[in-house]
Design an enzyme around this catalytic site. Sequence first.
Site, PDB file in Angstrom:
ATOM      1  N   GLU A 157       0.797  -1.217   0.031  1.00 28.73           N
ATOM      2  CA  GLU A 157       0.083   0.075  -0.054  1.00 28.73           C
ATOM      3  C   GLU A 157       0.815   1.336  -0.128  1.00 28.73           C
ATOM      4  O   GLU A 157       0.534   2.361  -0.294  1.00 28.73           O
ATOM      5  CB  GLU A 157      -0.758   0.160   1.265  1.00 28.73           C
ATOM      6  CG  GLU A 157      -2.402  -0.977   1.206  1.00 28.73           C
ATOM      7  CD  GLU A 157      -3.185  -0.490   1.996  1.00 28.73           C
ATOM      8  OE1 GLU A 157      -3.010   0.203   3.258  1.00 28.73           O
ATOM      9  OE2 GLU A 157      -4.350  -1.115   1.782  1.00 28.73           O
ATOM     10  N   HIS A 165       9.463 -26.554  -1.555  1.00 26.67           N
ATOM     11  CA  HIS A 165       9.067 -27.739  -2.409  1.00 26.67           C
ATOM     12  C   HIS A 165       7.894 -27.366  -3.425  1.00 26.67           C
ATOM     13  O   HIS A 165       7.026 -28.061  -3.753  1.00 26.67           O
ATOM     14  CB  HIS A 165       8.597 -28.874  -1.382  1.00 26.67           C
ATOM     15  CG  HIS A 165       9.717 -29.267  -0.460  1.00 26.67           C
ATOM     16  ND1 HIS A 165      10.554 -30.270  -0.929  1.00 26.67           N
ATOM     17  CD2 HIS A 165      10.405 -28.655   0.336  1.00 26.67           C
ATOM     18  CE1 HIS A 165      11.446 -30.691  -0.005  1.00 26.67           C
ATOM     19  NE2 HIS A 165      11.436 -29.529   0.787  1.00 26.67           N
ATOM     20  N   LYS A 178     -13.979  -0.916  -3.836  1.00 25.45           N
ATOM     21  CA  LYS A 178     -15.095  -0.318  -2.956  1.00 25.45           C
ATOM     22  C   LYS A 178     -15.976   0.283  -3.765  1.00 25.45           C
ATOM     23  O   LYS A 178     -17.249  -0.008  -3.597  1.00 25.45           O
ATOM     24  CB  LYS A 178     -14.742   0.536  -1.853  1.00 25.45           C
ATOM     25  CG  LYS A 178     -13.850   0.072  -1.012  1.00 25.45           C
ATOM     26  CD  LYS A 178     -13.372   0.816   0.073  1.00 25.45           C
ATOM     27  CE  LYS A 178     -12.126   0.401   0.929  1.00 25.45           C
ATOM     28  NZ  LYS A 178     -11.626   1.216   1.941  1.00 25.45           N
TER      29      LYS A 178
HETATM   30  O1  LIG Z   1      -9.328   0.808   9.823  1.00 31.39           O
HETATM   31  P1  LIG Z   1     -10.221   0.970   8.824  1.00 31.39           P
HETATM   32  O2  LIG Z   1     -10.529   2.506   8.369  1.00 31.39           O
HETATM   33  O3  LIG Z   1     -11.499   0.079   8.776  1.00 31.39           O
HETATM   34  O4  LIG Z   1      -9.165   0.644   7.398  1.00 31.39           O
HETATM   35  C1  LIG Z   1      -9.059  -0.863   7.227  1.00 31.39           C
HETATM   36  C2  LIG Z   1      -7.938  -0.805   6.204  1.00 31.39           C
HETATM   37  O5  LIG Z   1      -8.551  -0.433   5.006  1.00 31.39           O
HETATM   38  C3  LIG Z   1      -7.439   0.432   4.324  1.00 31.39           C
HETATM   39  O6  LIG Z   1      -7.781   1.701   4.377  1.00 31.39           O
HETATM   40  C4  LIG Z   1      -7.568   0.074   2.675  1.00 31.39           C
HETATM   41  O7  LIG Z   1      -7.376  -1.205   2.580  1.00 31.39           O
HETATM   42  C5  LIG Z   1      -6.283   0.136   4.853  1.00 31.39           C
HETATM   43  O8  LIG Z   1      -5.349   1.044   4.807  1.00 31.39           O
HETATM   44  C6  LIG Z   1      -6.655  -0.087   6.156  1.00 31.39           C
HETATM   45  O9  LIG Z   1      -5.710  -0.573   7.088  1.00 31.39           O
END
Ligand SMILES: O=P(O)(O)OC[C@H]1O[C@](O)(CO)[C@@H](O)[C@@H]1O
Length: 446
Positions: free
Chosen positions: A288, A309, A423
């Site tokens: 990320e 393996h 999303k």
């Molecule tokens: O703590 P939140 O806001 O639920 O986000 C969880 C995760 O989702 C993200 O925002 C996106 O994957 C991450 O950076 C973060 O760790």
Amino acid sequence: MEHIKLSIDKSLDFVSKEEIFKFEESSKKHLISLHEGTGKGNDFVGWVDLPSRITEAELNDIEATAKSLKDKVEVLVVVGIGGSYLGAKAVNDALAHSFDHLNSGDENPLVLYAGQNISEDYLYELTDILKSIEFGICVISKSGTTTEPAIAFRLLKEMLEEQVGKEEARERIVAITDESKGALRTLADQEGYKTFVIPDNVGGRYSVLTPVGLLPIAVAGHDIKALVNGAKSMQDYSVAASFEENPALLYAATRNALYQKGKGIEILANYNPKLHNVAEWWKQLYGESEGKENKGIFPASVDFTSDLHSMGQYIQEGQRNIFETVISVAKPNHTVLIPEDKDNLDKLNYLAGKRVDEVNKMAELGTQLAHVDGGVPNLKIEMPQLNEFYLGELLYFFEIACGVSGYILDVNPFDQPGVEAYKSNMFALLEKPGFEEESAKIKERL
Ligand SMILES: O=P(O)(O)OC[C@H]1O[C@](O)(CO)[C@@H](O)[C@@H]1O
């Protein structure tokens, strides 16, 4: 004081010392800008001095909350995704007995995880097994609006309230979220849950040394003060050590030098399965932080010798765009000797009386040499021992190196705009209110 060490000698057939040392000045400059908050994404560098900033009182509060959960529950379900659970899982799995689930003598609750997927079978089986178990919930979401943990929490909260009543459920739920914003904050305040705050200036993947990681780690019975001390030791060392002696700066510089030579994939390897989830945490941290603007090293991981393996073939002879970073634990916590056998049918008597770890270490060295011969540069991170202190050092080492490495790559290591794409499609497909236009557009593509 011994620290974790980085050796880069097995990468020097592929990249010269000069090519690595050309990053000396810039990496030092980037370390300063992380500390001074003058680089890209500087509103998210609150983790940089977290180990030295966290107070005894804060740690005591976390330990006291862990104790009151331990007194009530056999299982704590940590509900969170990404940085909101990976750090806790990494540390808990690294320190737990490998067969914890069969270890009935353990007085600490078993920590389980939910909200890191949307699998109906996973949630069915979890809620089914919890029917006959005294459980509590630690719900973690910085934004407080992430779909996966929200679904899991809705189910588990309802179930817990039915099982023990609303009053008792309130005592068994802890929420870790933003100080003032988000749906989880509103709900926690309304319900009167015990809460901890994820600081505004600490992003999820850098939050393991906040209550996000520390509470579930304390509930599992591990020493969070030793973990933080280890991180602090690496914080101090990464500021004080010369470039050559500085594992974080040298790691950031070497991986960027290798990247510039076409090594676009880094494989994090371990020889102790307890470190499997450290690699999962590391993948989020680096993936990320660096994978953006069509740039970045792809972080992958393997567990050796198991994966020798399976993936071993590819690593030895596949496309030559990879390098490997091995986490090696110098001293195991237990001793097992290989027994003598009078028939010696398996021809193993030449190893009789030796420690299993000696064989593991020879597998490690033999593999490193073979992979270097096969065209795979190797870095090695050596931890003196697998314990809270050195895990703290390791986590902070990876975090600070990631910040420096991201700056060398010239990206903002503290945002993750790309995560929004799935999303928004998912919301459009689910016809979430507010996504009407996106829904219409996406349907045309189906
Ligand atoms: O703590 P939140 O806001 O639920 O986000 C969880 C995760 O989702 C993200 O925002 C996106 O994957 C991450 O950076 C973060 O760790």
